[in-house]
Design a protein around this motif. Structure first.
Motif, mmCIF file in Angstrom:
data_model
loop_
_atom_site.group_PDB
_atom_site.id
_atom_site.type_symbol
_atom_site.label_atom_id
_atom_site.label_comp_id
_atom_site.label_asym_id
_atom_site.label_seq_id
_atom_site.Cartn_x
_atom_site.Cartn_y
_atom_site.Cartn_z
ATOM 1 N N ALA A 284 0.850 -1.187 0.000
ATOM 2 C CA ALA A 284 0.000 0.000 0.000
ATOM 3 C C ALA A 284 0.885 1.236 0.000
ATOM 4 N N LYS A 285 0.422 2.297 -0.613
ATOM 5 C CA LYS A 285 1.240 3.485 -0.845
ATOM 6 C C LYS A 285 1.887 4.006 0.430
ATOM 7 N N TYR A 286 1.130 4.023 1.534
ATOM 8 C CA TYR A 286 1.629 4.622 2.772
ATOM 9 C C TYR A 286 1.874 3.591 3.877
ATOM 10 N N ASP B 149 0.390 3.644 7.562
ATOM 11 C CA ASP B 149 -0.532 4.788 7.500
ATOM 12 C C ASP B 149 -1.758 4.454 6.656
ATOM 13 N N SER B 150 -1.570 3.633 5.619
ATOM 14 C CA SER B 150 -2.700 3.240 4.771
ATOM 15 C C SER B 150 -3.656 2.318 5.508
ATOM 16 N N ARG C 61 -3.453 8.158 6.478
ATOM 17 C CA ARG C 61 -3.212 8.950 5.265
ATOM 18 C C ARG C 61 -3.831 8.267 4.062
ATOM 19 N N GLY C 62 -4.180 9.075 3.084
ATOM 20 C CA GLY C 62 -4.590 8.565 1.785
ATOM 21 C C GLY C 62 -6.012 8.056 1.692
ATOM 22 N N GLU D 93 -8.678 9.512 1.119
ATOM 23 C CA GLU D 93 -9.467 10.151 0.059
ATOM 24 C C GLU D 93 -8.967 9.777 -1.330
ATOM 25 N N GLU D 94 -7.879 9.023 -1.403
ATOM 26 C CA GLU D 94 -7.284 8.674 -2.692
ATOM 27 C C GLU D 94 -7.812 7.332 -3.202
ATOM 28 N N GLU D 95 -8.307 7.344 -4.424
ATOM 29 C CA GLU D 95 -8.789 6.131 -5.089
ATOM 30 C C GLU D 95 -9.682 5.320 -4.150
ATOM 31 N N ASN E 267 -8.536 3.745 -1.366
ATOM 32 C CA ASN E 267 -7.707 3.461 -0.190
ATOM 33 C C ASN E 267 -8.528 3.296 1.079
ATOM 34 N N ASN E 268 -9.704 3.894 1.118
ATOM 35 C CA ASN E 268 -10.547 3.708 2.301
ATOM 36 C C ASN E 268 -10.924 2.246 2.491
#
Length: 377
Positions: free
Chosen positions: A149-151, A154-155, A160-161, A163-165, A167-168
């Motif tokens: 995962a990107k973060y 944190d992901s 973090r993130g 709101e991105e794609e 990721n929730n």
């Protein structure tokens, strides 16, 4: 431009010399081209994939379970064999825990921890504790393993993130603490919290680069992560909010793979949910597509992912796979499921294995994991 024949017939021009001056270079050039064509060779392009396939076909895993064998005996022998594949490790110390920061969130406390794993290594992790009142010592605990995962942590912890794609949908540690679990989410090498070396990695694969460097010392990054995960279990089990007999492990992608390995090497994991990892190392090797920190070196001499999963039986396990996961080959996924089902059937605990083939992609669905873990933790 004048015609060559007209030039050669001019009375003041030595036609024989002009022929030499004009035609000889052309002739030489044609001769060189013909010579080049005659000597130029077509270079072959042999494939290392072809070599691996031929080698694997000629050297099949030697410890696959066969019908009629004593399954418990096979488990013990296979477990002992893969344990020999582990590399050098720094000596463990009693985990000392430093709380770096604490944040009060709407329904839980989030502690950022530094855990002493060995004399030379520390583990960064989040500890998530529900805020609603509950009796001390009666909550289940979860080790939540992040993947690529990107973060990182944190992901999965929803820091973090979100709101991105989509990721929730990857914040399964956050979902777990909301459902009452005490969660410890360790950061793996190369990801947020343990990424201080990435300026040396550049555009290369962060997993493969550190594995290349570690292998010079006989160290395998997966081994380090198993050791880190066991230190994380030590800390989680010591928490006053946690019933140390009700500890599970979940993760997606590389998180699912580490959940698998941690369950294999630590019996304190009472139930696990590996997701997004129902592919074989044989298949990955022939696509040159696996990151280098997912396996123990030499595993394919003895078995593959189905055999490793089979070591977790009889403990409860839910395997999750997305029908549209581009990283999972359906034929390998389905064949793997049959082998693992056989393991649970041979131990007369078929109900302890759950399989979720969901309609999404490379995801862990918390709602499916939650109902399974509620039954077994």
């Amino acid at each position: 431009m004048q015609n060559l024949e007209g030039i050669l017939s001019h009375p003041e021009i030595d036609s024989s010399q002009l022929e030499d001056d004009i035609l000889t270079p052309i002739s030489k050039n044609l001769e060189q081209q013909n010579r080049s064509k005659a000597t130029k060779m077509k270079m072959p392009a042999e494939s290392f994939i072809d070599f691996l396939k031929a080698y694997g076909d000629a050297n099949l895993p030697s410890m696959i379970y066969h019908e009629g064998q004593d399954f418990s005996d096979w488990q013990q022998r296979f477990q002992e064999k893969i344990a020999t594949l582990r590399g050098a490790l720094p000596k463990r110390t009693t985990p000392q825990v430093e709380t770096i920061d604490t944040v009060v969130v709407e329904n839980h406390m989030r502690h950022l921890l530094r855990i002493q794993v060995s004399e030379i290594s520390t583990l960064i992790a989040y500890l998530l504790i529900p805020r609603d009142p509950a009796s001390t010592g009666n909550r289940p605990g979860l080790i939540v393993s992040h993947g690529h995962a990107k973060y990182g942590i944190d992901s999965v912890c929803g820091v973090r993130g979100m709101e991105e794609e989509d990721n929730n949908r990857r914040a399964y540690a956050l979902e777990a603490v909301r459902d009452g679990y005490v969660v410890l989410a360790p950061a793996w090498w190369g990801w947020v919290g343990r990424d201080g070396h990435l300026d040396h990695v550049g555009n290369r694969d962060r997993c493969n680069v550190i594995q290349m460097a570690a292998s010079m010392y006989g160290i395998n990054i997966l081994d380090l992560h198993i050791q880190d995960g066991q230190a994380a279990i030590d800390v989680l089990a010591s928490r006053p909010e946690v019933d140390d007999d009700r500890i599970g492990c979940i993760g997606n992608s590389y998180g699912g793979r580490t959940a698998m390995w941690l369950a294999v090497f630590d019996q304190r994991i009472k139930a696990c949910v590996p997701a997004g990892c129902m592919n074989t190392f044989r298949e990955r090797s022939l696509k040159l597509s696996s990151c280098g920190i997912q396996y123990l070196p030499g595993l394919l001499q003895y078995g593959d992912v189905p055999e490793v999963f089979s070591l977790i039986a009889p403990r409860p396990m839910q395997l999750q796979a997305g029908r549209h996961d581009p990283l999972i080959t359906p034929v390998d996924r389905d064949a793997m499921l049959k082998i693992v089902q056989c393991a649970y059937r041979l131990l007369d605990v078929e109900s302890n294995l759950d399989y979720v083939l969901h309609p999404d992609g490379h995801l862990l669905l918390w709602e499916k994991a939650a109902s399974f873990l509620k039954m077994h933790l």
